[in-house]
Design a protein around this motif. Structure first.
Motif, PDB file in Angstrom:
ATOM      1  N   UNK A   1      21.560  43.639  48.243  1.00  0.00           N
ATOM      2  CA  UNK A   1      21.654  45.164  48.412  1.00  0.00           C
ATOM      3  C   UNK A   1      22.970  44.914  49.301  1.00  0.00           C
ATOM      4  N   UNK A   2      23.523  43.831  50.508  1.00  0.00           N
ATOM      5  CA  UNK A   2      24.660  44.490  51.473  1.00  0.00           C
ATOM      6  C   UNK A   2      25.826  44.284  49.653  1.00  0.00           C
ATOM      7  N   UNK A   3      25.657  43.438  48.847  1.00  0.00           N
ATOM      8  CA  UNK A   3      26.955  43.638  48.337  1.00  0.00           C
ATOM      9  C   UNK A   3      27.318  44.952  47.303  1.00  0.00           C
ATOM     10  N   UNK A   4      25.901  45.702  47.422  1.00  0.00           N
ATOM     11  CA  UNK A   4      25.746  46.819  47.198  1.00  0.00           C
ATOM     12  C   UNK A   4      25.990  47.875  46.799  1.00  0.00           C
ATOM     13  N   UNK A   5      25.808  47.889  48.895  1.00  0.00           N
ATOM     14  CA  UNK A   5      26.466  48.780  49.955  1.00  0.00           C
ATOM     15  C   UNK A   5      27.756  48.958  50.020  1.00  0.00           C
ATOM     16  N   UNK A   6      28.315  47.734  49.905  1.00  0.00           N
ATOM     17  CA  UNK A   6      30.462  47.823  50.644  1.00  0.00           C
ATOM     18  C   UNK A   6      30.476  48.100  49.938  1.00  0.00           C
ATOM     19  N   UNK A   7      30.330  47.637  48.256  1.00  0.00           N
ATOM     20  CA  UNK A   7      31.063  47.546  46.964  1.00  0.00           C
ATOM     21  C   UNK A   7      30.974  48.888  46.012  1.00  0.00           C
ATOM     22  N   UNK A   8      29.198  49.688  46.636  1.00  0.00           N
ATOM     23  CA  UNK A   8      29.085  50.745  45.809  1.00  0.00           C
ATOM     24  C   UNK A   8      29.238  50.603  44.602  1.00  0.00           C
ATOM     25  N   UNK A   9      28.077  49.609  44.464  1.00  0.00           N
ATOM     26  CA  UNK A   9      27.799  48.797  43.012  1.00  0.00           C
ATOM     27  C   UNK A   9      27.000  48.807  42.659  1.00  0.00           C
ATOM     28  N   UNK A  10      26.813  48.215  41.515  1.00  0.00           N
ATOM     29  CA  UNK A  10      24.824  48.682  40.874  1.00  0.00           C
ATOM     30  C   UNK A  10      24.785  47.556  40.106  1.00  0.00           C
ATOM     31  N   UNK A  11      25.847  46.587  40.499  1.00  0.00           N
ATOM     32  CA  UNK A  11      25.389  45.686  39.139  1.00  0.00           C
ATOM     33  C   UNK A  11      24.869  44.028  40.370  1.00  0.00           C
ATOM     34  N   UNK A  12      24.821  43.409  39.967  1.00  0.00           N
ATOM     35  CA  UNK A  12      25.126  41.974  40.696  1.00  0.00           C
ATOM     36  C   UNK A  12      25.599  41.194  40.471  1.00  0.00           C
ATOM     37  N   UNK A  13      26.017  40.735  41.932  1.00  0.00           N
ATOM     38  CA  UNK A  13      27.362  39.377  42.375  1.00  0.00           C
ATOM     39  C   UNK A  13      27.265  38.812  41.798  1.00  0.00           C
ATOM     40  N   UNK A  14      28.159  37.904  40.405  1.00  0.00           N
ATOM     41  CA  UNK A  14      28.227  37.190  40.274  1.00  0.00           C
ATOM     42  C   UNK A  14      28.214  36.019  40.829  1.00  0.00           C
ATOM     43  N   UNK A  15      28.773  35.800  41.936  1.00  0.00           N
ATOM     44  CA  UNK A  15      29.182  35.212  43.743  1.00  0.00           C
ATOM     45  C   UNK A  15      29.123  35.026  44.389  1.00  0.00           C
ATOM     46  N   UNK A  16      28.601  34.897  45.732  1.00  0.00           N
ATOM     47  CA  UNK A  16      28.771  34.708  47.178  1.00  0.00           C
ATOM     48  C   UNK A  16      29.215  33.597  48.260  1.00  0.00           C
ATOM     49  N   UNK A  17      30.417  33.968  48.762  1.00  0.00           N
ATOM     50  CA  UNK A  17      30.830  33.599  49.271  1.00  0.00           C
ATOM     51  C   UNK A  17      31.067  34.117  51.487  1.00  0.00           C
ATOM     52  N   UNK A  18      29.543  33.059  51.514  1.00  0.00           N
ATOM     53  CA  UNK A  18      29.741  33.231  53.088  1.00  0.00           C
ATOM     54  C   UNK A  18      30.853  32.473  53.964  1.00  0.00           C
ATOM     55  N   UNK A  19      31.354  32.916  54.530  1.00  0.00           N
ATOM     56  CA  UNK A  19      32.992  31.917  55.721  1.00  0.00           C
ATOM     57  C   UNK A  19      32.553  32.403  57.255  1.00  0.00           C
ATOM     58  N   UNK A  20      32.889  31.068  57.568  1.00  0.00           N
ATOM     59  CA  UNK A  20      33.114  30.992  58.920  1.00  0.00           C
ATOM     60  C   UNK A  20      34.054  30.618  59.984  1.00  0.00           C
ATOM     61  N   UNK A  21      35.298  30.862  60.335  1.00  0.00           N
ATOM     62  CA  UNK A  21      36.046  29.922  61.024  1.00  0.00           C
ATOM     63  C   UNK A  21      36.452  30.129  62.270  1.00  0.00           C
ATOM     64  N   UNK A  22      36.254  29.258  63.095  1.00  0.00           N
ATOM     65  CA  UNK A  22      36.926  28.642  64.645  1.00  0.00           C
ATOM     66  C   UNK A  22      37.478  28.052  65.054  1.00  0.00           C
TER      67      UNK A  22
END
Length: 660
Positions: free
Chosen positions: A278-299
């Motif tokens: 749902x966050x993908x659809x919000x941020x991309x203004x899209x209706x499809x499902x994401x093919x891949x989800x990539x969370x990242x955190x750099x310190x």
């Protein structure tokens, strides 16, 4: 009644300036057709209209906070930015209201009253072809027209908006049936409200009661829980009677319906798959499902958090100049811009998501970003992470990789030109059509593993289509020898093959450039002797034809790549292909025309007959015409364009009616 206007003032401008009342306008023809398609044939999930309106409101709040920070003279209150849901059950209306940036009258007409984006005809065509409602929903997201989903649930939509810093507001209203009204108002708060006059209640359809408090709670929780701004709604609270015989007390309280937790700040274990989607659809203004989800955190030196998505469908504007990038930039949770093209290389423009940097200034501009060392470092890391994710997908989920490459492979190949640092990785990720299979694509590693003993080059052919390339005369000897050839039919293929030196120690070789030596070591001696003998026999013909066609070709020689065709055109090893020349000219860049080499098949009946005729009838003017025909045939066979098609038709007709 006729209205006399001041000289030089049109009616639209006059009405807008005078504010004398609503002005009725017609939708663009393509907008009317699109609305009809959506209202009558598309949505299987009506609930998604609320996600679209809340997302738009969230964007407006982000933009107001940023503009207020950048423009200290902007008189606007940002102390309580929020979104409201207001229900009037008696009149069956639902209003979604925000106190964000708002819109001017011109912006309303451009963004709401018309389809300002290119590609409208394409979306109509695809919507008509879509076989089910789910596929249609995905297309709506790709073309960025989710606002129109409101007409699935409403008979009429009223939008009232005032741009921050403007004195006047605008009201827009439509039933979605071909026209809309627009008027200027003197009094309205900053921000935007969208009121949906809901369709009559369907007693058999309790799932779509959008005046129900529980239904709205459910939708906000499901679609918009992560929105950074509070989504508020007035709800009834019932207090039991405190004394015997007393009455229950009903009060109205304002509640915040969403948690407002930034998903990118959470660990992957804390977020469900549905929340990510749902966050993908919000941020991309899209209706499809994401093919891949990539969370990242750099310190460390540069601290940032990122949540990136690879879509499952390419957006319609992937190859349009006016497209926007897909990564939003935040600084310490404060929205900065929604299309930060400095965070991702151009060839990965399809990647969507959010990057939240901790150490950047809030007062950052695109010009500053271009020079910022931190942004460049973040870009390098994001790029490597995306590419490594695609690499893992390729090895562990081949079906998903095939989907990815079908949708985004053409864009990815742009990186072979632009991203030399990751060129080797991109080559390993790339897949191509080849003569090895009609259906399956091949990787370069697989091609190399199938190379014949003694083969030192990766052979390829470029062209507009697979059919055209496979039927080219240049392919004849390769087919006869059983040598695999990559079939490259994307325009970008014409460019990257000249910029990439090799793969796994094997250089790339165009089958239409340079001289081709396909004989094995055992056959080379005999082939060389035969070639030498034929060159002696055809020496006079080759010399004569080189002179006769000196305006068209650089040289005429015998071919080792033709087995059935009479002639073909080849370039020098490092020359520019005709297709690439056309691409440069189409873009406005002057390119000198390159003369190529005409190769003749000495075993072809037409070439042999021409040789005999040239010996017997050297002064016959028709021989030069036959030489011209051989050149034109070679040009047509590779998909080229004749300079004088009428002359070719005349010459060919004469030859068919007579003899060489």
């Amino acid at each position: 009644m006729q209205v006399l206007l001041p000289k030089g003032i049109d009616l639209n401008t006059y009405v807008g300036e005078q504010g004398t009342g609503p002005e009725q306008r017609e939708f663009q023809a393509e907008t009317r057709q699109l609305l009809d398609l959506m209202v009558h044939s598309i949505y299987s999930n009506k609930d998604s209209f609320l996600r679209e309106l809340v997302s738009n409101a969230s964007d407006a709040l982000d933009k107001l906070r940023l503009e207020a920070y950048q423009d200290k003279d902007l008189e606007v209150d940002t102390s309580d930015l929020h979104i409201e849901l207001d229900v009037d059950k008696g009149n069956r209306t639902l209003t979604i209201r925000d106190n964000g940036i708002g819109m001017t009258r011109d912006e309303v007409v451009e963004l709401i009253g018309t389809l300002a984006k290119s590609g409208t005809a394409e979306v109509r065509r695809k919507l008509k072809e879509a076989k089910d409602a789910a596929a249609s929903e995905e297309l709506i997201g790709q073309f960025g027209i989710g606002f129109y989903s409101t007409f699935m649930v409403a008979d009429k939509v009223t939008l009232t908006t005032r741009r921050a810093g403007q004195d006047q507001a605008t009201r827009w209203e439509s039933t979605g049936e071909g026209t809309y009204t627009i008027e200027t108002l003197d009094d309205a708060p900053v921000g935007t409200s969208v009121t949906l006059h809901l369709k009559p209640a369907d007693t058999d359809d309790h799932l779509h009661d959008y005046t129900s408090e529980s239904k709205l709670r459910e939708l906000v929780k499901h679609y918009s829980d992560f929105i950074a701004w509070p989504i508020r709604m007035d709800v009834e609270k019932t207090t039991p009677a405190t004394e015997e015989g007393g009455e229950e007390q009903v009060t109205i309280e304002t509640e915040t319906l969403n948690s407002m937790k930034a998903l990118w700040a959470k660990s992957k274990d804390e977020v469900t798959e549905d929340e990510y989607k749902e966050f993908y659809k919000h941020v991309a203004h899209a209706w499809d499902e994401p093919l891949e989800i990539i969370p990242m955190k750099a310190e460390g030196t540069f601290e940032y958090q990122a949540l990136l998505f690879i879509p499952s469908h390419a957006p319609f504007d992937l190859f349009m100049r006016e497209r926007q990038s897909g990564v939003h930039l935040y600084v310490k949770r404060v929205f900065i811009m929604d299309d930060c093209d400095q965070l991702m290389p151009e060839y990965l423009r399809f990647v969507k998501g959010v990057v939240d940097a901790q150490d950047l200034s809030l007062n950052v501009s695109r010009e500053i970003l271009q020079q910022d060392r931190q942004i460049r470092a973040i870009r390098r890391r994001l790029t490597k992470k995306v590419l490594s994710t695609i690499k893992d997908m390729k090895s562990t989920r081949p079906d998903d990789y095939r989907t990815f490459w079908t949708e985004f492979g053409t864009a990815m190949k742009e990186g072979l030109l632009a991203d030399t640092d990751n060129q080797e990785t991109l080559l390993s990720l790339s897949s191509f059509a080849s003569t090895n299979s009609e259906d399956e694509l091949t990787t370069l590693a697989d091609y190399v593993s199938r190379m014949k003993d003694g083969q030192e080059q990766i052979y390829y052919a470029t062209g507009e289509s697979r059919q055209l390339v496979e039927s080219s005369p240049h392919m004849e000897a390769f087919k006869a020898k059983g040598l695999e050839v990559l079939l490259l039919t994307d325009p970008v293929d014409e460019m990257w093959v000249g910029a990439v030196p090799e793969f796994d120690g094997k250089s790339f070789q165009s089958i239409s450039k340079g001289e081709v030596d396909l004989d094995t070591e055992e056959d080379k001696k005999a082939a060389e002797e035969e070639r030498t003998e034929k060159e002696k026999d055809f020496a006079d013909l080759l010399t004569w034809m080189s002179e006769a066609l000196q305006e068209q070709v650089k040289e005429v020689r015998l071919s080792s790549r033709l087995t059935t065709s009479a002639s073909c055109l080849v370039g020098d090893t490092f020359s520019m292909s005709p297709a690439l020349e056309r691409m440069y000219r189409a873009s406005g860049q002057p390119v000198p025309k390159t003369k190529r080499i005409l190769e003749l098949n000495p075993d072809h009946q037409l070439v042999s007959a021409l040789r005999t005729a040239q010996v017997d009838r050297a002064d016959d003017p028709r021989l030069a015409e036959t030489a011209e025909i051989l050149y034109d045939i070679a040009l047509l066979a590779e998909g080229g364009q004749l300079e004088d098609p009428a002359r070719f038709a005349t010459l060919l007709g004469d030859r068919l009616a007579g003899t060489v």
